[in-house]
Design an enzyme around this catalytic site. Structure first.
Site, short mmCIF file in Angstrom:
data_model
loop_
_atom_site.label_atom_id
_atom_site.label_comp_id
_atom_site.label_asym_id
_atom_site.label_seq_id
_atom_site.Cartn_x
_atom_site.Cartn_y
_atom_site.Cartn_z
N TYR A 1 33.29 -18.55 -9.75
CA TYR A 1 34.02 -17.28 -9.91
C TYR A 1 35.49 -17.54 -10.23
O TYR A 1 36.05 -17.00 -11.19
CB TYR A 1 33.90 -16.41 -8.65
CG TYR A 1 34.93 -15.29 -8.62
CD1 TYR A 1 34.83 -14.22 -9.50
CD2 TYR A 1 36.02 -15.33 -7.74
CE1 TYR A 1 35.79 -13.20 -9.50
CE2 TYR A 1 36.98 -14.33 -7.74
CZ TYR A 1 36.86 -13.27 -8.62
OH TYR A 1 37.82 -12.28 -8.64
N SER B 1 43.38 -13.34 -10.16
CA SER B 1 43.22 -13.44 -8.70
C SER B 1 44.05 -14.59 -8.14
O SER B 1 44.28 -15.60 -8.82
CB SER B 1 41.74 -13.69 -8.42
OG SER B 1 41.55 -14.09 -7.09
N LYS C 1 38.09 -16.84 -13.72
CA LYS C 1 39.44 -16.23 -13.78
C LYS C 1 40.41 -17.18 -14.48
O LYS C 1 41.21 -16.77 -15.32
CB LYS C 1 39.93 -15.88 -12.37
CG LYS C 1 39.16 -14.75 -11.71
CD LYS C 1 39.40 -13.44 -12.43
CE LYS C 1 38.37 -12.38 -12.09
NZ LYS C 1 38.40 -11.20 -12.94
P1 NAD Z 1 34.04 -4.01 -8.47
O1 NAD Z 1 32.77 -4.78 -8.52
O2 NAD Z 1 34.17 -2.93 -7.45
O3 NAD Z 1 34.35 -3.36 -9.90
C1 NAD Z 1 33.96 -3.96 -11.10
C2 NAD Z 1 33.35 -2.87 -11.98
O4 NAD Z 1 32.99 -3.44 -13.25
C3 NAD Z 1 32.06 -2.28 -11.38
O5 NAD Z 1 32.13 -0.88 -11.43
C4 NAD Z 1 30.95 -2.80 -12.30
O6 NAD Z 1 29.88 -1.88 -12.40
C5 NAD Z 1 31.69 -3.00 -13.60
N1 NAD Z 1 31.16 -4.04 -14.50
C6 NAD Z 1 30.87 -5.34 -14.21
N2 NAD Z 1 30.48 -5.98 -15.32
C7 NAD Z 1 30.50 -5.08 -16.34
C8 NAD Z 1 30.23 -5.14 -17.73
N3 NAD Z 1 29.80 -6.26 -18.31
N4 NAD Z 1 30.38 -4.02 -18.47
C9 NAD Z 1 30.80 -2.87 -17.90
N5 NAD Z 1 31.10 -2.74 -16.60
C10 NAD Z 1 30.95 -3.84 -15.82
O7 NAD Z 1 35.22 -5.07 -8.31
P2 NAD Z 1 36.75 -4.82 -7.98
O8 NAD Z 1 37.01 -5.28 -6.59
O9 NAD Z 1 37.15 -3.45 -8.37
O10 NAD Z 1 37.42 -5.91 -8.94
C11 NAD Z 1 37.88 -5.58 -10.23
C12 NAD Z 1 38.38 -6.82 -10.91
O11 NAD Z 1 39.41 -7.41 -10.12
C13 NAD Z 1 37.32 -7.91 -11.08
O12 NAD Z 1 37.53 -8.55 -12.32
C14 NAD Z 1 37.60 -8.86 -9.94
O13 NAD Z 1 37.16 -10.17 -10.22
C15 NAD Z 1 39.11 -8.77 -9.83
N6 NAD Z 1 39.63 -9.13 -8.51
C16 NAD Z 1 39.16 -8.48 -7.41
C17 NAD Z 1 39.63 -8.82 -6.15
C18 NAD Z 1 39.12 -8.14 -4.90
O14 NAD Z 1 39.37 -8.66 -3.81
N7 NAD Z 1 38.46 -7.00 -4.98
C19 NAD Z 1 40.61 -9.83 -6.02
C20 NAD Z 1 41.08 -10.46 -7.17
C21 NAD Z 1 40.58 -10.08 -8.42
C1 UD1 Z 2 38.17 -13.70 -0.83
C2 UD1 Z 2 37.45 -14.40 -1.96
C3 UD1 Z 2 38.46 -14.90 -2.97
C4 UD1 Z 2 39.36 -13.78 -3.46
C5 UD1 Z 2 40.06 -13.18 -2.24
C6 UD1 Z 2 40.95 -12.02 -2.63
C7 UD1 Z 2 35.44 -15.28 -0.87
C8 UD1 Z 2 34.75 -16.49 -0.31
N1 UD1 Z 2 36.68 -15.48 -1.39
O1 UD1 Z 2 38.81 -14.72 -0.09
O2 UD1 Z 2 37.79 -15.45 -4.08
O3 UD1 Z 2 40.33 -14.28 -4.34
O4 UD1 Z 2 39.06 -12.71 -1.32
O5 UD1 Z 2 40.24 -10.89 -2.85
O6 UD1 Z 2 34.89 -14.18 -0.90
N2 UD1 Z 2 36.91 -13.76 7.78
C9 UD1 Z 2 36.34 -13.80 9.04
N3 UD1 Z 2 35.14 -13.19 9.23
C10 UD1 Z 2 34.47 -12.53 8.22
C11 UD1 Z 2 35.06 -12.50 6.94
C12 UD1 Z 2 36.27 -13.12 6.75
O7 UD1 Z 2 36.90 -14.37 9.97
O8 UD1 Z 2 33.36 -12.02 8.45
C13 UD1 Z 2 38.24 -14.39 7.57
C14 UD1 Z 2 38.24 -15.50 6.54
O9 UD1 Z 2 37.96 -16.74 7.13
C15 UD1 Z 2 39.69 -15.40 6.01
C16 UD1 Z 2 40.02 -13.90 6.14
O10 UD1 Z 2 39.10 -13.37 7.09
O11 UD1 Z 2 40.57 -16.12 6.84
C17 UD1 Z 2 39.88 -13.14 4.83
O12 UD1 Z 2 38.59 -13.37 4.28
P1 UD1 Z 2 38.07 -12.62 2.97
O13 UD1 Z 2 38.24 -11.15 3.13
O14 UD1 Z 2 36.69 -13.12 2.69
O15 UD1 Z 2 39.11 -13.06 1.83
P2 UD1 Z 2 39.50 -14.53 1.31
O16 UD1 Z 2 38.94 -15.59 2.16
O17 UD1 Z 2 40.97 -14.55 1.12
#
Ligand code: NAD
Ligand code: UD1
Length: 335
Positions: A149, A125, A153
């Site tokens: 969190y 991330s 990572k």
């Molecule tokens: P998500 O929660 O939608 O998907 C994660 C999936 O993993 C879920 O289906 C959950 O049921 C499963 N899971 C969790 N722990 C498990 C375990 N121990 N065994 C088996 N299954 C398990 O999240 P996502 O948004 O799809 O994110 C996927 C990955 O990407 C995560 O590692 C997250 O930290 C990373 N990531 C997400 C974002 C984002 O903004 N969504 C940004 C940066 C990194």
């Molecule tokens: C989130 C995660 C971060 C992750 C990143 C990418 C949190 C606190 N951080 O951060 O760990 O790496 O996504 O997936 O969840 N905002 C508003 N009103 C709202 C929600 C958000 O104004 O109700 C603003 C925030 O201040 C920010 C922007 O929208 O400026 C994006 O927010 P968000 O979607 O939560 O993402 P990140 O802050 O980048």
């Protein structure tokens, strides 16, 4: 090739499963459904006309993992999405996060070694980067996470680097995602957080469907073009395709350990997102300005150059696509 997706029914995993199947690979999914629903499997099948092999198992259970590898001994690569991802929750329950996000990786490495599977793609991330005055963020910028969190990572990245140093023929690609938003064009797959969303786009979508009254914009006095926070939003389907690029690279050569940002390189403000959402979906989202959210930074966007140069990765979707598809999914899935 056989590709194993942990967490493959989640938001990013499900979209990637579609792309992996479309690229002609055999797809196996392990998910314990802790943050997803089994119906997602049917939806992946509906979109691709192929049903991935599915195991409802916990990646932290090494016996279950061993069984999966025993039944599928020729897995070419693992894409490890499984993990917990809510920053706020990780501050309240750090052990839950350290256990799930670290033990899952350790187990995978151990079992992969046993079954001679040598290719690993990890969901990292943008949160691993230390706060920086300089943008865009490049892969070799200083690291430093500010919450449990983020530290899971960062620790994962370090564990994987140590492992790769000790096993030079093991291939690892660390993908640092920026802000994935949007949904599959079919309207079948998307992001569906439980309860009141913390993140911007899921919150906006619930305001648009009337489930929430209005958006609170956190801060209007940042040093950005309009005073609101700037982020690098990337369409989920573009992000999913980034994994295919990493897989292709692993099929071509021994990559060793590589790190890539997956972002667009363009920063959009909160007001850009709201205004574009309202333009493409009708004037549905009211907002108010409130105080800054603690821990937020003004700006964060990627340099996408390394991924473009070395993987041939280029995003194609627009902010309009992101806003349109997010709302389509939310309407289809309104509870
Ligand atoms: P998500 O929660 O939608 O998907 C994660 C999936 O993993 C879920 O289906 C959950 O049921 C499963 N899971 C969790 N722990 C498990 C375990 N121990 N065994 C088996 N299954 C398990 O999240 P996502 O948004 O799809 O994110 C996927 C990955 O990407 C995560 O590692 C997250 O930290 C990373 N990531 C997400 C974002 C984002 O903004 N969504 C940004 C940066 C990194
Ligand atoms: C989130 C995660 C971060 C992750 C990143 C990418 C949190 C606190 N951080 O951060 O760990 O790496 O996504 O997936 O969840 N905002 C508003 N009103 C709202 C929600 C958000 O104004 O109700 C603003 C925030 O201040 C920010 C922007 O929208 O400026 C994006 O927010 P968000 O979607 O939560 O993402 P990140 O802050 O980048």
């Amino acid at each position: 090739m056989k590709i194993l997706l942990t967490g493959g029914l989640g938001y990013i995993g499900s979209h990637t499963a579609v792309e992996v199947i479309n690229a002609g690979h055999e797809t196996i999914i392990i998910d314990n459904l802790s943050n997803s629903k089994i119906e997602v499997l049917e939806k992946i099948e509906k979109i691709t006309k192929k049903r991935p092999k599915f195991y409802q198992e916990d990646v932290c259970d090494i016996n279950a993992l061993t069984k999966v590898f025993k039944e599928n001994p020729d897995i070419f690569a693992v894409i490890h999405f499984a993990g917990f991802k809510a920053v706020g929750e990780s501050c309240k329950e750090p052990l839950k996060y350290y256990k799930n996000n670290l033990i899952s990786t350790l187990n995978l490495l151990e079992v992969m070694e046993k079954f001679n599977c040598k290719n690993f793609i990890f969901s990292s991330s943008a949160t691993v980067y230390a706060v920086s005055e300089i943008m865009p963020l490049e892969e070799d910028f200083p690291l430093g996470a500010s919450n449990p969190y983020g530290r899971t990572k960062l620790f994962n990245e370090e564990i994987l680097e140590d492992y790769q140093n000790a096993h030079p023929d093991f291939n690892i690609v660390l993908l640092r995602y920026f802000n994935p938003i949007g949904a599959h064009e079919s309207g079948l797959l998307g992001e569906d957080p439980n309860g009141i969303p913390n993140n911007l786009m899921p919150y906006i979508c619930k305001v648009a469907t009337g489930e929430l009254d209005h958006l609170n914009i956190f801060g209007k006095d940042y040093n950005t073009k309009d005073g609101t926070g700037v982020r690098d939003y990337i369409h989920i389907v573009d992000l999913a395709k980034g994994h295919i690029k990493a897989l292709e690279k692993m099929l071509e050569e021994n990559v060793g350990l590589k790190i890539y940002n997956l972002g667009t390189g363009t920063g959009y403000s909160v007001l850009d997102i709201v205004n574009t959402f309202n333009k493409v979906n009708g004037n549905l989202v009211k907002y108010e300005f409130v105080a800054r959210r603690p821990g937020d930074i003004a700006m964060c966007y990627a340099s996408p150059s390394k991924a473009e140069k070395e993987l041939g990765f280029k995003t194609t979707k627009t902010l309009e696509d992101m806003c349109r598809s997010s709302y389509l999914y939310q309407k289809n899935n309104k509870k």
